[in-house]
Design an enzyme around this catalytic site. Structure first.
Site, PDB file in Angstrom:
ATOM      1  N   ASP A 125     -33.626  31.208 -10.094  1.00 56.74           N
ATOM      2  CA  ASP A 125     -34.926  30.772 -10.606  1.00 56.74           C
ATOM      3  C   ASP A 125     -34.820  30.077 -11.958  1.00 56.74           C
ATOM      4  O   ASP A 125     -35.534  30.423 -12.906  1.00 56.74           O
ATOM      5  CB  ASP A 125     -35.876  31.974 -10.732  1.00 56.74           C
ATOM      6  CG  ASP A 125     -35.964  32.786  -9.465  1.00 56.74           C
ATOM      7  OD1 ASP A 125     -35.824  32.205  -8.381  1.00 56.74           O
ATOM      8  OD2 ASP A 125     -36.173  34.016  -9.556  1.00 56.74           O
ATOM      9  N   GLU A 134     -44.826  28.984  -4.289  1.00 63.84           N
ATOM     10  CA  GLU A 134     -44.588  29.723  -5.527  1.00 63.84           C
ATOM     11  C   GLU A 134     -43.954  28.807  -6.561  1.00 63.84           C
ATOM     12  O   GLU A 134     -43.850  27.597  -6.372  1.00 63.84           O
ATOM     13  CB  GLU A 134     -43.683  30.934  -5.252  1.00 63.84           C
ATOM     14  CG  GLU A 134     -42.378  30.588  -4.589  1.00 63.84           C
ATOM     15  CD  GLU A 134     -41.605  31.805  -4.098  1.00 63.84           C
ATOM     16  OE1 GLU A 134     -40.367  31.761  -4.137  1.00 63.84           O
ATOM     17  OE2 GLU A 134     -42.227  32.786  -3.665  1.00 63.84           O
TER      18      GLU A 134
END
Length: 518
Positions: free
Chosen positions: A17, A188
């Site tokens: 991420d 997301e």
């Protein structure tokens, strides 16, 4: 200017991420840390080619003890405005369906190394928050929104936006639903960027597995409506032969020369297993007809790519690690849900050695006293030397390969009523344990332990005298059992006691990790 050839991933091992940022002449990358503390690992670079671990940001701001598997610190986002760093992160407390308890916080600092402020609570409607600083001075919080009413397993229902008031230290005003997502679903990781007349919304879709994709929308108003680019910016979902898989969760940075790059996560499966977890890669992106495209003209990840640099430099991937515990323990170490501090890992009581006081069992999600570093190579060796005097079978100290509390390998010194001080081995796969029947008596005060991994196979060794050859402990192990979940594999040391809290301790002389990848 020069074109410097680099090889992806730029951050190897568990570095998922990624969020990238430039402040003046320095680039920063922050990554998710999940249940490992200190949390939110931050790297810096002057050239986008070579990266240095500069700090771990979350030290005292969180309490992760008892957090379930694969929860805790998700998808941090780093931004900078008016001389101040802003870090947004999620502390996930539960992912049990149909609900998801995900609390979003903001902390600030004048320097990347801190000190960082106490957390400001923002909301809990979804995860992967980010903060956008608009040109008019307003600040906007974005996050994925979770809708428990959806009938699908993944209940990500799109992206919402709300203004953040810095004086009130709170989000305020209406909540805008700015993106419902596409048929890829699992929307997301939102980030907004302003370029010319448009606001660009970058999201991840398709889940963090093989369907992972970066999608792009744009709008002339920050609150929408947003127009979708029908062409994905990045995906490996239709490229099964690509060495980089699961590519997505992208974020953008612009260089002083006007070049744009995207950092994103990827995996490098070995026989189908991503043992090293999710890693960080980078590629150049360009603006074409008001949309973003990879500079290659394709939409897939590139193992080899180029970075524009002011001088000719060489990419250096350094994975070796050595701690002789002669000063404070090195910053690369992590612990599981607790901070590595003097209360249980001490270098002062026996100078030149690390003394680890025992915690609960290796499966505990509260006081599990493991000190570990990321596995960054498919092939590596790690070794340590330990002095340990167990008094019962419930006391153990040794070396471990550790994905999580359900999946680990532990070669440890303990006590046997018939043999006395012995070496044993335990394996856990998806919570099902197997205790090896190999019991090796030892007599020396100090014992060296080693793990050697060659791709899909791991082997554990011991020796009582440094002059003697290494002796294997048990059978070779299948490393694919340490792949999966949200993190990557760790290698480290630990001390555990199920008889009594802090009932024993072990001294470690050194710890060495040597990467052997070519």
């Amino acid at each position: 200017m020069y074109k410097t050839k680099i090889k992806n991933p730029i951050l190897r091992g568990f570095n998922p991420d990624p969020n990238i940022l430039r402040v003046e002449d320095t680039y920063y990358l922050v990554v998710s840390s999940f249940e490992w503390l200190p949390g939110v690992r931050a790297y810096s670079s002057k050239d986008l080619v070579n990266w240095t671990h500069v700090t771990d940001i979350l030290t005292h701001q969180v309490n992760l003890q008892g957090n379930p598997l694969n929860c805790s610190i998700w998808a941090p986002q780093l931004s900078y405005s008016n001389g101040k760093f802003y870090l947004i992160y999620t502390d996930v407390k539960s992912t049990a369906r149909p609900f998801k308890d995900s609390h979003n916080y903001l902390i600030t600092a004048d320097e990347i190394t801190g000190p960082w402020s106490e957390p400001i609570y923002l909301n809990s409607s979804g995860f992967d928050p980010s903060l956008f600083h608009d040109e008019d001075g307003r600040k906007w919080l974005l996050n994925e929104i979770w809708d428990y009413r959806m009938t699908t397993s993944n209940k990500s229902a799109g992206i919402v936006l709300q203004e953040y008031d810095e004086e009130l230290k709170a989000v305020t005003g209406p909540v805008y639903k700015i993106f419902d997502g596409t048929e890829l679903a699992k929307t997301e990781a939102p980030h907004i960027y302003r370029h010319q007349e448009y606001y660009y919304l970058i999201t991840a879709e398709g889940g963090t597995g093989t369907g992972h994709t970066v999608t792009v929308c744009r709008s002339t108003s920050i609150t929408g409506p947003y127009e979708l680019d029908e062409r994905p910016l990045l995906t490996a979902s239709d490229k099964p032969d690509s060495p980089l898989q699961c590519s997505g969760h992208g974020s953008l940075v612009e260089t002083p020369q006007g070049k744009w790059y995207m950092a994103y996560l990827c995996t490098r499966p070995l026989n189908g297993a991503a043992i090293l977890g999710r890693e960080t890669a980078i590629q150049e992106v360009v603006w074409e007809d008001g949309w973003l495209r990879l500079e290659t003209g394709e939409d897939g990840p590139a193992v080899e790519t180029y970075i524009e640099t002011e001088e000719q430099i060489t990419q250096q991937i350094k994975t070796a690690f050595h701690d002789d515990f002669s000063g404070k323990i090195k910053s690369e170490w992590n612990a599981l849900r607790i901070m590595p501090d003097n209360s249980w890992c001490n270098i002062e009581e026996n100078p030149g050695y690390l003394r680890l006081f025992s915690g609960e069992s290796i499966q505990s999600s509260f006081d599990n006293h493991i000190l570990a570093i990321r596995q960054k190579d498919f092939d590596f060796e790690a070794q340590t030397k330990v002095e340990f005097t167990p008094k019962t079978f419930n006391q153990m100290a040794g070396i471990t390969l550790f994905l999580n509390t359900q999946n680990y390998m532990y070669c440890y010194i303990t006590w046997d009523e018939k043999e006395g001080k012995v070496i044993r081995f335990i394996l856990s796969i998806d919570g099902e344990y197997e205790l090896s029947d190999v019991i090796i008596p030892i007599t020396e005060q100090w014992v060296s332990l080693k793990v050697a991994v060659s791709g899909p196979v791991g082997k554990f060794y011991y020796r009582e005298d440094d002059k003697h050859p290494w002796q294997q402990v048990g059978a070779p192990q299948d490393m694919s059992t340490l792949a999966g979940g949200f993190t990557g594999n760790f290698v480290g040391i630990g001390v555990h006691d199920m008889d009594r809290k802090a009932g024993c301790s072990a001294d470690f002389d050194y710890f060495i990790y040597e990467g052997l990848d070519k």
